[in-house]
Design an enzyme around this catalytic site. Structure first.
Site, PDB file in Angstrom:
ATOM      1  CG  ASP A  60      14.921  13.043  23.720  1.00 16.33           C
ATOM      2  OD1 ASP A  60      13.930  12.344  24.002  1.00 16.33           O
ATOM      3  OD2 ASP A  60      15.961  12.575  23.218  1.00 16.33           O
ATOM      4  CB  ALA A  83       6.454  12.473  22.277  1.00 14.35           C
ATOM      5  CB  ALA A  84       5.246   7.606  19.934  1.00 11.05           C
ATOM      6  CB  THR A 129      -1.558   2.018  18.529  1.00  7.63           C
ATOM      7  OG1 THR A 129      -1.917   1.298  17.370  1.00  7.63           O
ATOM      8  CG2 THR A 129      -0.518   1.195  19.293  1.00  7.63           C
ATOM      9  CG  ASP A 130      -5.872  -0.404  16.151  1.00 10.33           C
ATOM     10  OD1 ASP A 130      -4.672  -0.158  15.894  1.00 10.33           O
ATOM     11  OD2 ASP A 130      -6.756  -0.467  15.260  1.00 10.33           O
ATOM     12  CD  GLU A 131      -0.184  -1.083  14.370  1.00  5.69           C
ATOM     13  OE1 GLU A 131       0.926  -1.597  14.563  1.00  5.69           O
ATOM     14  OE2 GLU A 131      -0.448  -0.395  13.368  1.00  5.69           O
ATOM     15  CE1 TYR A 154       3.866   2.966  17.238  1.00  9.55           C
ATOM     16  CE2 TYR A 154       2.267   1.404  16.337  1.00  9.55           C
ATOM     17  CZ  TYR A 154       2.558   2.629  16.918  1.00  9.55           C
ATOM     18  OH  TYR A 154       1.548   3.521  17.192  1.00  9.55           O
ATOM     19  CB  SER A 157       7.817   0.093  21.807  1.00  3.72           C
ATOM     20  OG  SER A 157       7.133   0.763  20.760  1.00  3.72           O
ATOM     21  CE  LYS A 158       1.884   4.266  21.382  1.00  3.63           C
ATOM     22  NZ  LYS A 158       2.157   5.697  21.709  1.00  3.63           N
ATOM     23  CG  LEU A 194      -1.835   2.666   2.424  1.00  2.34           C
ATOM     24  CD1 LEU A 194      -0.927   1.782   1.572  1.00  2.34           C
ATOM     25  CD2 LEU A 194      -3.079   1.870   2.822  1.00  2.34           C
TER      26      LEU A 194
END
Ligand code: NAD
Ligand code: DAU
Length: 346
Positions: A60, A83-84, A129-131, A154, A157-158, A194
């Site tokens: 972990d 890891a995420a 991520t692009d988010e 999410y 947090s990223k 999706l």
């Protein structure tokens, strides 16, 4: 021999990154560290089990003692951190798990790296991520200069983990690289997302749950092209820099699901139009980002990367993989998946 730690290597993208590095660099020692949560699966790496330059460690990233021991044992030349907790819907029901793994876990990993790696030489590469950039209207694309504006637990947090990686570069002089990628698709994708969820539901004659009106837009990239970009950025990307990675391949969710229905019906021998009839519009995701689109020109111009697979090819290969790997799908959709699915969709 160079030693590289890949975290989250038993997950969807991680398993493709591990394969990319193990097969391309026989002179590297690749160590895959993964907690094997619901999303991690050693079946994803069965073909590499006996490779002499590959080993797996269960652990972990939030466990500081364990991480220190691991870094003491191996003198890593580089870390590629995947890891995420990765699923937006799960972050809406349980944000704390995302804070723990994505924020605390990343900082714990950075601390172990800082304590035990050769600072100024070893590379810490964070996969993001692009988010983190938030959402777009119908116009424009995210560039590396777009201000962060995350909307889901999410993506928050990223974004926090990206900031910590950059802060460790500025504060402690770590060699870091970051990349922010759009939606991946391909083999070994867990069927909460999706595309694999729709494939699984079509195969099992279940309704196809489209959120809202299906008008949200995502940019889709074949996962093996992402793994190749990661290889390129790890080796040739500049220290301290961020690279955006995207497929230049935007789809409205509803159009994508319809295309998937057509391809699936053809491949499994259903009469035309069978699967489209099972589309079911369900309650929209809370805070659902409208559109993501990525400008990858920095990566293309600086490092010469471009996607190698068209969407039609990639989607066809992806469906074929699921059709020939039914036991994989049956295995990951048994047990806890059913409980998740029922709570989420009923
Ligand atoms: P995934 O959920 O399929 O895999 C995550 C992996 O991390 C699993 O193997 C899991 O067991 C492992 N893991 C989770 N918590 C851990 C912990 N505390 N310690 C050690 N291992 C742990 O995710 P994915 O879709 O493969 O995404 C991988 C990375 O890429 C993530 O950081 C994600 O944010 C990022 N990303 C994903 C996409 C996408 O479209 N899937 C796009 C851009 C960026
Ligand atoms: O953009 C990169 C991100 O892409 C990654 O950082 C995330 O880890 C990854 O999960 C993905 O996030 P999304 O939320 O975009 O992916 P997801 O597959 O969950 O959803 C894609 C779109 O489809 C989104 O607009 C929501 C919609 N959707 C999703 C599911 C699971 C549906 O309409 N129905 C569904 O059942």
């Amino acid at each position: 021999m160079k030693k590289i730690l890949i975290t989250g290597g038993a997950g969807f993208i991680g398993s493709h990154v591990v394969r990319q590095f193990v097969l391309t660099y026989p002179d590297y020692q690749i160590i895959n560290l993964d907690k094997l949560t619901y999303a991690g699966n050693l079946e994803n790496l069965k073909d590499l089990e006996d490779a002499p330059n590959y080993s797996f460690v269960k652990g972990d990233i939030c466990d500081a003692g364990f991480m220190n021991d691991l870094f003491l044992k191996h003198s890593f030349d580089g870390v590629i951190h995947l890891a995420a907790e990765s699923h937006v819907d799960r972050s809406i029901t349980n944000p704390m798990a995302f804070v723990e793994t994505n924020v605390t876990g990343t900082v714990t990993l950075l601390n172990a790296f800082r304590a035990h790696c050769n600072i100024g030489q070893a590379i810490f590469y964070h996969i993001s991520t692009d988010e983190v950039y938030g959402e777009l209207s119908n116009e424009g694309k995210f560039t590396e200069e777009t201000p962060y504006s995350p909307n889901s637990p999410y993506s928050a947090s990223k974004a926090a983990s990206d900031h910590f990686v950059r802060a460790y570069h500025e504060t402690y002089g770590l060699n870091i690289k970051l990349s922010n990628c759009s939606n991946n698709y391909g083999s070994h994708h867990f069927p909460e997302k999706l595309i694999p969820l729709m494939i699984n539901n079509i195969l099992n004659g279940k309704p196809l749950p489209v959120y809202g009106k299906g008008e949200n837009v995502r940019d889709w990239l074949y996962v093996e092209d992402h793994a190749k970009a990661i290889d390129l950025i790890y080796h040739q990307g500049r220290n301290g820099q961020t690279y955006n990675i995207g497929g230049n391949n935007e789809w409205k969710n509803l159009d994508l699901v319809k295309l998937l229905c057509q391809q699936m019906d053809q491949k499994i021998g259903n009469p035309e139009g069978t699967s489209i009839k099972t589309i079911s519009y369900v309650t929209d995701r809370a805070g659902h980002d409208f559109r993501y689109a990525i400008d990858s020109s920095k990566l293309m111009n600086e490092l010469g990367w471009k996607p190698s697979v068209t969407f039609e090819q990639g989607l066809s290969k992806t469906i074929d993989w699921y059709l020939t790997n039914k036991p994989w799908l049956d295995n990951v959709t048994s047990g806890a998946y059913q409980t998740y699915y029922d709570a989420m969709y009923k």
